[in-house]
Design a protein around this motif. Structure first.
Motif, mmCIF file in Angstrom:
data_model
loop_
_atom_site.group_PDB
_atom_site.id
_atom_site.type_symbol
_atom_site.label_atom_id
_atom_site.label_comp_id
_atom_site.label_asym_id
_atom_site.label_seq_id
_atom_site.Cartn_x
_atom_site.Cartn_y
_atom_site.Cartn_z
ATOM 1 N N HIS A 136 15.594 42.547 34.748
ATOM 2 C CA HIS A 136 14.648 43.389 33.360
ATOM 3 C C HIS A 136 13.721 42.501 32.475
ATOM 4 O O HIS A 136 12.401 42.682 32.503
ATOM 5 N N ARG A 140 11.664 47.472 35.503
ATOM 6 C CA ARG A 140 11.991 47.446 33.976
ATOM 7 C C ARG A 140 12.637 48.642 33.660
ATOM 8 O O ARG A 140 13.619 47.781 33.089
ATOM 9 N N TYR A 145 18.027 42.999 41.573
ATOM 10 C CA TYR A 145 18.191 43.800 41.344
ATOM 11 C C TYR A 145 19.183 44.718 42.056
ATOM 12 O O TYR A 145 20.198 44.706 41.218
ATOM 13 N N TYR A 166 20.781 43.458 36.898
ATOM 14 C CA TYR A 166 19.862 43.762 36.037
ATOM 15 C C TYR A 166 19.368 43.472 34.640
ATOM 16 O O TYR A 166 18.171 43.541 34.365
ATOM 17 N N GLU A 216 11.706 53.539 28.123
ATOM 18 C CA GLU A 216 10.568 52.872 29.431
ATOM 19 C C GLU A 216 10.312 53.708 30.456
ATOM 20 O O GLU A 216 9.230 53.152 30.542
ATOM 21 N N SER A 219 15.930 48.818 35.966
ATOM 22 C CA SER A 219 16.728 48.000 35.434
ATOM 23 C C SER A 219 17.803 48.570 34.492
ATOM 24 O O SER A 219 19.408 47.704 34.833
ATOM 25 N N THR A 220 17.157 48.919 33.041
ATOM 26 C CA THR A 220 17.686 49.305 32.096
ATOM 27 C C THR A 220 19.171 50.893 32.514
ATOM 28 O O THR A 220 19.740 50.419 32.334
#
Length: 282
Positions: free
Chosen positions: A92, A115, A83, A88, A149, A118-119
């Motif tokens: 993820h 997770r 990250y 990213y 998420e 990162s998105t």
């Protein structure tokens, strides 16, 4: 006969040798350093703000000691290192793999949080998606994915120490996505496509009811119904607007609807669209 026998024997030996070589290539790599050294080097790299270097040491550790003492911690650190290195997509994927492989781990909330993060962060870097002059084609799927998420994370770990940050980011995402839907609806109204505009307004009302764009979305639906020559539905939504927003700028002193000012024919510019209206060229 002897020649054929020798040839078959040679072929058999060669094939067996190739099989051995193929099998050996899939085995764990031979360690060059003790496991703790890889881990300590990775930690030092992270402390020195060298995340890409840390990624290398952590991947080396995982390849050479997949079931070692530090392997699980190293996987979590790898998410963080990837990250911070700006990778990213890999962060993820590593987080998802950790969630799948360690469903009962005590720090699983961190993997779920990273997770989503990162998105979220990755979506902020994809500016090229918003270079197209047609706002209806600008993709918010990554923003919506990040929202889902973060929501998944909060539903599982509402008391996590990462929960406050996740909630704040969800509020930002909710408002950003809703504002984008309204901007696209205005674009459709300008181009005399009221049915498409109506659908965008209803998305905001139905899916983002606590966003800051609901008042605008209601105005979109009223104007769309008027353009579609459906005055009764327009009146119903106008009553909802007046009740929900008594001081709405879309209602005059007599209680009549004030039409929405639509965007000019000139596109407001690159920075307006990539920031979802937060920054304009003026």
């Amino acid at each position: 006969m002897g020649f054929h026998h020798s040839l078959l024997r040679f072929t058999g030996i060669a094939s067996f040798s190739l099989l051995i070589a193929a099998c050996s290539s899939t085995q764990v790599q031979t360690p060059d350093l003790p496991e703790h050294v890889y881990y300590e080097k990775a930690q030092k790299a992270l402390a020195d703000d060298l995340p890409s270097t840390a990624v290398k040491y952590l991947q080396d550790l995982d390849n050479r000691y997949p079931f070692g003492e530090y392997s699980t911690r190293a996987e979590l650190d790898l998410i963080y290192a990837q990250y911070n290195a700006g990778d990213y997509v890999s962060a993820h994927a590593t987080a998802e793999r950790f969630i799948k492989d360690h469903p009962d781990y005590e720090a699983l909330d961190y993997a779920y949080y990273m997770r989503a993060l990162s998105t979220y962060t990755g979506s902020q870097t994809l500016l090229e998606r918003y270079l197209d002059s047609d706002p209806s084609k600008r993709d918010t799927s990554d923003l919506q994915k990040a929202f889902k998420e973060f929501s998944d994370f909060l539903s599982r770990y509402p008391k996590s120490k990462y929960a406050p940050d996740a909630k704040a980011r969800m509020i930002f995402l909710r408002n950003t996505i809703a504002r984008h839907e309204v901007d696209v609806a205005r674009y459709y109204l300008k181009r005399q496509a009221p049915l498409s505009a109506l659908r965008r307004g209803q998305v905001v009302i139905d899916h983002y009811p606590s966003s800051t764009s609901v008042e605008n979305a209601l105005a979109i639906t009223i104007q769309s119904y008027n353009d579609l020559h459906l005055p009764l539905l327009a009146k119903t939504n106008l009553e909802v607007l007046k009740k929900s927003y008594p001081h709405s700028s879309y209602v005059d002193k007599k209680g009549h609807f004030i039409p929405i000012p639509l965007p000019s024919d000139a596109d407001p510019g690159f920075w307006y669209w990539i920031s979802f209206g937060l920054i304009s060229k003026n």
